[in-house]
Scaffold this active site. Structure first.
Site, PDB file in Angstrom:
ATOM      1  N   VAL A 104      -3.571  -3.519  14.137  1.00 50.60           N
ATOM      2  CA  VAL A 104      -4.897  -3.973  13.684  1.00 50.60           C
ATOM      3  C   VAL A 104      -5.936  -3.643  14.747  1.00 50.60           C
ATOM      4  CG1 VAL A 104      -6.280  -5.976  13.063  1.00 50.60           C
ATOM      5  CG2 VAL A 104      -3.913  -5.799  12.277  1.00 50.60           C
TER       6      VAL A 104
ATOM      7  N   GLU B 119       2.528  14.498  -3.521  1.00 54.30           N
ATOM      8  CA  GLU B 119       1.894  13.281  -3.017  1.00 54.30           C
ATOM      9  C   GLU B 119       2.322  12.037  -3.788  1.00 54.30           C
ATOM     10  OE1 GLU B 119      -0.332  12.950  -0.345  1.00 54.30           O
ATOM     11  OE2 GLU B 119       0.452  14.936   0.037  1.00 54.30           O
TER      12      GLU B 119
ATOM     13  N   ASP C 131       0.869  -1.175   0.000  1.00 56.61           N
ATOM     14  CA  ASP C 131       0.000   0.000   0.000  1.00 56.61           C
ATOM     15  C   ASP C 131       0.902   1.220   0.000  1.00 56.61           C
ATOM     16  OD1 ASP C 131      -2.022   1.975   0.397  1.00 56.61           O
ATOM     17  OD2 ASP C 131      -3.282   0.440   1.296  1.00 56.61           O
TER      18      ASP C 131
END
Length: 770
Positions: free
Chosen positions: A770, A596, A558
């Site tokens: 998580v 970005e 990611d």
């Protein structure tokens, strides 16, 4: 096994498709045009029939003569079939709208059968999203029912008509903020634009611009005497104190994401996801928005019955699906009490029963953890904290305190002591065991208002004083339902900055998930689920897959570009081996970037080097690389670069979770539609809701710097399905996304939310984020 399932598509009559298409080149940049005066690019789109404007400023039109004051030149005439498939679909969608079948019209029909509903300060409005898919040379309209959550107040009212408060509000909510133009019948949703480096919102205090966009709405949408009176009644006279907000279209499907427009705070309302709201309100809204497959199907059939046109079919389409075989359900291996790796079916238990033996039940076999991190083994003592939200009733606080103590005892007596004694017997073949974790009577109980910044700071200060000189702590938190997900995130993040891993249990669970035989305890499976989650966060894994992939490694990535104190972070990578065992979680640290975007050559090279630090070489290996969303051209170039530099064979495909296609059946299955595969890897156990498939598309084999495109095979689908079995967040539930993608996304979110990066924990698979 094959089956037929109804989906939310209707066939489009081919008579709508034109023979000839005209292509024009637009010379002036829409963004520059907007800065000058206004909206000629939008007028072009609205005042000409059949217009699609592509990202390179090509105009694709069904008309030979355009009414347009800007500069453009005709480039040629082509047949419809010569257009790219995605432009064909966009043009058909535009033509549907011009024939009275648009989102606005279908949303009005939907609201005949499902009314908007108010929840406190929020209004939930049922709406329709439309898109077009080409499948087997036919075009289908996708009709997707959504629920928009919006503020009951305009943005200008929310910030007390104060420009400074407006800027602060936009800054605070910049990650998720969407604004809906409620002065337009289209109710389009936009995303505010922010400065590249300062991250401040792009605001224009020029009163002429404010007046222009205020009058634009009146002239375009409220241009009769009666309508103008209604407009002034709803919105009042223009407030020249407000700045105009530069924004872009939120939807990337329907419009070019680069087009910008000015919004007036007076004429827009914020829209929300339920996760952004306080949890008690969010729960009510989520309950309202969940629709069973039959409910969705019935609503769509009601809409279609009201459509007065033969351009689309009046009945929903059916599609042939492949059911997932039952034998793929329980493909996991565990360690028995002798330390041997065995299929779980051999022990005659299910995944949900992994920890049932901890209740000293002779009915269930003892199951050792598959692996315990070396870091965890070496810790002799872990401070234990019980954190109680003062907003909870006293009896709930007492229940939580006692329950958390019992859970800790289960960890200590059943897991630590018994595992260690069993492990000693098994040491000849396997190094298995948990450290002696001495929690007995040493837990610190803290009671504070977790809904206030002051209360959270007080918790952090108390925990900090107990954590001096300690490597790792563990906190069980009892929280009221009213806490938003943002507060949950803040508490967990602040605690982990002190090396304290936390487990939150909310009020609903504490009140309603009691054991039916012993009301002083939580339900047995809830207890075991909590233990499973806590131990997973501590890096303890109980199983691997009883399945081997045809890859050396499977990596989920990611991208999360941001500047951190320890350097520039490009994102995250999570590695699993060919048997589904999580090997490494790494942040990808790269050199200073501009804006970005991330240099993906550097990103992937750093990923390879990072794994090499842990003696995992990707050279000459075959890897499956997945991410949440589409693999961009930039990312594809980066993969070509490392495939050539390190002689790596990379297999990748898009894994898309947000799309409008729905199948009205609650079963595990997959089907082919429009050149993509839609996979439903989970079955909903709750009373309400429609399963959402993941979309798999654009498989690529990247080798020696070259890209070969291939069709997604049945084996690819089964590989992705098996990867959704690796859920360490629940002892029994399935995941929607494949595990490498899920955990890479979770870790990237933790990076974005300023979580502390503990590489020594990540390297051993601690899922603390998580």
């Amino acid at each position: 096994m094959k089956a037929k399932v109804v989906i939310n598509l209707v066939k489009i009559n081919k008579k709508i498709i034109p023979d000839k298409i005209y292509v024009y080149r637009l010379f002036n940049d829409p963004e520059e045009e907007l800065q000058k005066e206004g909206y000629s690019i939008y007028r072009l789109a609205y005042e000409n029939v059949g217009i699609v404007i592509d990202p390179e400023n090509l105009i694709i039109a069904t008309t030979k003569e355009l009414e347009y004051e800007g500069e453009f030149i005709p480039e040629g005439e082509i047949s419809f079939s010569e257009l790219r498939n995605d432009y064909q679909s966009k043009l058909v969608l535009r033509l549907l709208k011009e024939n009275g079948i648009g989102e606005y019209e279908l949303s009005k029909l939907l609201r005949k059968f499902r009314k908007p509903k108010t929840f406190g300060d929020y209004k939930v409005i049922p709406s329709v999203e439309m898109s077009v898919i080409k499948h087997d040379e036919d075009f289908y309209l996708v009709i997707h029912i959504i629920h928009q959550i919006q503020s009951m107040k305009t943005l200008w009212e929310l910030v007390n008509k104060d420009p400074k408060e407006l800027e602060e509000f936009l800054m605070t909510h910049k990650e998720n903020l969407m604004l809906k133009d409620i002065a337009s019948p289209l109710k389009t949703v936009y995303k505010p634009c922010f400065e590249e480096y300062t991250k401040k919102p792009k605001l224009d205090h020029n009163q002429e611009i404010v007046k222009y966009w205020y009058n634009y709405h009146i002239e375009r949408y409220w241009n009769t005497p009666e309508a103008k009176l209604e407009f002034y009644r709803k919105f009042g006279q223009v407030d020249l104190k407000q700045p105009a907000i530069l924004a872009k279209f939120a939807s990337k499907i329907k419009k070019n994401k680069n087009y910008k427009i000015y919004l007036l705070p007076q004429l827009v309302v914020p829209t929300y996801n339920a996760e952004q709201l306080e949890s008690d309100v969010a729960k009510e809204i989520l309950e309202y928005t969940k629709l069973m497959p039959e409910e969705r199907k019935e609503l769509l059939e009601n809409i279609l019955a009201e459509v007065d046109s033969d351009i689309i079919d009046k009945s929903l389409s059916e599609i042939e699906v492949e059911k997932i075989a039952q034998e793929l359900e329980n493909k996991i291996r565990v360690r028995d009490d002798k330390g041997n790796s065995v299929p779980i079916s051999q022990l005659n238990v299910q995944k949900s029963q992994l920890l049932l033996w901890t209740n000293y039940s002779r009915k269930y076999p003892v199951i050792l953890p598959y692996e315990v991190p070396e870091k965890f083994r070496k810790i002799r003592e872990i401070p234990m904290f019980i954190i109680l939200d003062s907003g909870l009733l006293a009896d709930i606080q007492n229940f939580a305190t006692n329950e958390f103590r019992e859970l800790v005892k289960s960890m200590y007596y059943s897991l630590a002591k018994k595992y260690n004694s069993l492990a000693k017997k098994a040491r000849s073949t396997n190094e298995i065991g948990l450290p002696f974790l001495d929690f007995r009577g040493k837990e610190k109980v803290i009671t504070e208002d977790l809904n206030s910044d002051k209360g959270i700071i007080e918790v952090v200060e108390q925990v900090s004083s107990f954590m001096k000189g300690k490597e790792l702590g563990l906190a069980f938190i009892a929280a009221r339902n009213k806490l938003s997900s943002e507060k949950f995130e803040e508490i967990k993040r602040r605690l982990f900055n002190l090396n304290v891993i936390s487990q939150v249990v909310n009020e609903d669970t504490l009140k309603n998930k009691r054991d039916k035989y012993d009301r002083n305890r939580l339900d047995l499976f809830v207890r075991h689920n909590l233990l499973f989650q806590v131990l997973s966060k501590l890096g303890v894994k109980y199983y691997v897959l009883d399945y081997r992939f045809n890859y050396d490694y499977i990596i989920g990535i990611d991208v999360a570009p941001m500047k951190r104190s320890e350097g520039y972070i490009g994102g995250s990578a999570v590695m699993f081996d060919s048997q589904g065992y999580i090997r490494k979680i790494v942040p990808i640290k790269i050199g200073e970037q501009r804006g970005e975007s991330v240099d993906m050559n550097e990103f992937f090279k750093e990923m390879v080097d990072k794994f090499k630090e842990f003696n995992i070489k990707l050279d000459n290996k075959k890897i499956l690389l997945l991410r949440d969303g589409r693999i961009t051209n930039n990312e594809e170039e980066g993969l070509k670069y490392i495939s050539e530099m390190f002689d790596i064979e990379v297999v990748t495909m898009d894994v898309i979770k947000n799309h409008p296609v729905r199948a009205f059946a609650n079963m595990k299955m997959y089907f082919n539609l429009g050149g993509a595969i839609y996979l439903i890897p989970h079955k909903l156990k709750q009373a309400k809701g429609t399963p959402i498939p993941i979309k798999l598309a654009k498989k690529r084999i990247i080798k020696n710097g070259k890209v070969e495109k291939q069709s997604i095979t049945r084996q690819d689908v089964l590989d992705i399905f098996i990867l959704t079995r690796l859920n360490y967040g629940s002892i029994s539930a399935d995941m929607r996304l494949p595990a490498p993608v899920h955990y890479a996304h979770k870790f990237a979110n933790a990076i974005r939310n300023e979580w502390k990066i503990k590489e020594e924990f990540l390297a051993e698979g601690f899922l603390y984020f998580v």
